[in-house]
Design a protein around this motif. Structure first.
Motif, mmCIF file in Angstrom:
data_model
loop_
_atom_site.group_PDB
_atom_site.id
_atom_site.type_symbol
_atom_site.label_atom_id
_atom_site.label_comp_id
_atom_site.label_asym_id
_atom_site.label_seq_id
_atom_site.Cartn_x
_atom_site.Cartn_y
_atom_site.Cartn_z
ATOM 1 N N ALA A 160 -3.457 2.970 2.838
ATOM 2 C CA ALA A 160 -2.716 2.586 1.638
ATOM 3 C C ALA A 160 -1.380 3.313 1.594
ATOM 4 O O ALA A 160 -1.309 4.503 1.892
ATOM 5 C CB ALA A 160 -3.526 2.902 0.384
ATOM 6 N N PHE A 161 -0.355 2.576 1.219
ATOM 7 C CA PHE A 161 0.959 3.148 0.936
ATOM 8 C C PHE A 161 1.100 3.165 -0.578
ATOM 9 O O PHE A 161 0.846 2.150 -1.236
ATOM 10 C CB PHE A 161 2.065 2.301 1.557
ATOM 11 C CG PHE A 161 2.057 2.334 3.055
ATOM 12 C CD1 PHE A 161 2.868 3.219 3.739
ATOM 13 C CD2 PHE A 161 1.238 1.481 3.779
ATOM 14 C CE1 PHE A 161 2.854 3.254 5.120
ATOM 15 C CE2 PHE A 161 1.224 1.509 5.159
ATOM 16 C CZ PHE A 161 2.032 2.399 5.833
ATOM 17 N N ARG A 162 1.496 4.315 -1.113
ATOM 18 C CA ARG A 162 1.594 4.473 -2.572
ATOM 19 C C ARG A 162 2.992 4.965 -2.938
ATOM 20 O O ARG A 162 3.464 5.969 -2.403
ATOM 21 C CB ARG A 162 0.557 5.487 -3.040
ATOM 22 C CG ARG A 162 0.575 5.716 -4.540
ATOM 23 C CD ARG A 162 -0.388 6.819 -4.915
ATOM 24 N NE ARG A 162 -0.508 6.949 -6.359
ATOM 25 C CZ ARG A 162 -0.852 8.070 -6.963
ATOM 26 N NH1 ARG A 162 -1.126 9.164 -6.243
ATOM 27 N NH2 ARG A 162 -0.946 8.110 -8.274
ATOM 28 N N TYR A 163 3.613 4.246 -3.856
ATOM 29 C CA TYR A 163 4.867 4.696 -4.462
ATOM 30 C C TYR A 163 4.515 5.090 -5.882
ATOM 31 O O TYR A 163 4.009 4.272 -6.651
ATOM 32 C CB TYR A 163 5.910 3.576 -4.455
ATOM 33 C CG TYR A 163 7.203 3.961 -5.121
ATOM 34 C CD1 TYR A 163 8.222 4.558 -4.380
ATOM 35 C CD2 TYR A 163 7.413 3.763 -6.476
ATOM 36 C CE1 TYR A 163 9.423 4.922 -4.987
ATOM 37 C CE2 TYR A 163 8.607 4.121 -7.084
ATOM 38 C CZ TYR A 163 9.598 4.701 -6.339
ATOM 39 O OH TYR A 163 10.779 5.068 -6.932
ATOM 40 N N VAL A 164 4.782 6.352 -6.238
ATOM 41 C CA VAL A 164 4.400 6.846 -7.556
ATOM 42 C C VAL A 164 5.550 7.642 -8.154
ATOM 43 O O VAL A 164 6.235 8.375 -7.451
ATOM 44 C CB VAL A 164 3.104 7.699 -7.490
ATOM 45 C CG1 VAL A 164 3.271 8.922 -6.618
ATOM 46 C CG2 VAL A 164 2.606 8.065 -8.859
#
Length: 172
Positions: A160-164
């Motif tokens: 998973a790639f997560r932008y937060v």
């Protein structure tokens, strides 16, 4: 094909403020050695918190596998800019993270799926740099990362790639 997108951010995000497909465009970062005509990107929101996930289909992992990907963003804007002395170009006090790109992996088995394990945290690569160094660190082309998947050999996994964050920067 087979990727899913999940958004846990605030209500009212524009569709481009979650993972969305973009075509290569001369006004956007040069892909560098990456191939293909498309990329995934997230535009930042100034006023709505973002927690945007892009999750792979289930992958069979073998010995020696690694995850390779390209990213682009401006490292300075991983950090909040409301505590900067613009005359001296220095942070006042500690840097605070505004947004981050993270990469996770989890094992998939028949009983249940394991918890996500963070493999990559972009902001941590830049935590010790000054504001000037951060501004100078903006890559001219997409940067390549290679993450070993040794602990998952012989099994099934998801990535998973997560932008937060909030009020960070657009990330590809």
């Amino acid at each position: 094909e087979g990727w899913t997108r999940e958004s846990y951010g605030g209500e009212g995000l524009d569709p481009t403020q979650t993972w969305s497909v973009g075509m290569l465009n001369p006004s956007l970062p040069v892909p560098g050695p990456a191939d293909g005509d498309f990329y995934m990107g997230v535009s930042f929101s100034s006023d709505i918190p973002q927690d945007e996930w892009m999750i792979s289909p289930v992958i069979e992992s073998k010995e020696g596998n690694e995850l390779s990907f390209y990213w682009w963003g401006q490292p300075a804007f991983l950090f909040k800019m409301n505590n900067v002395d613009w005359e001296t170009m220095e942070f006042i006090g500690d840097k605070e993270m505004a947004a981050n790109l993270e990469v996770y992996v989890r094992a998939i088995n028949d009983e249940d799926n394991s918890e996500w394990i963070r493999l990559f945290d972009l902001a941590s690569k830049y935590m010790d740099l000054s504001l000037m160094e951060l501004l100078e660190a903006t890559p001219a082309t997409m940067e390549k990362e290679n993450l070993p998947l040794d602990g998952f050999a012989g099994g099934r996994l998801q990535v998973a790639f997560r932008y937060v964050g909030q009020d960070g920067d657009t990330m590809f």
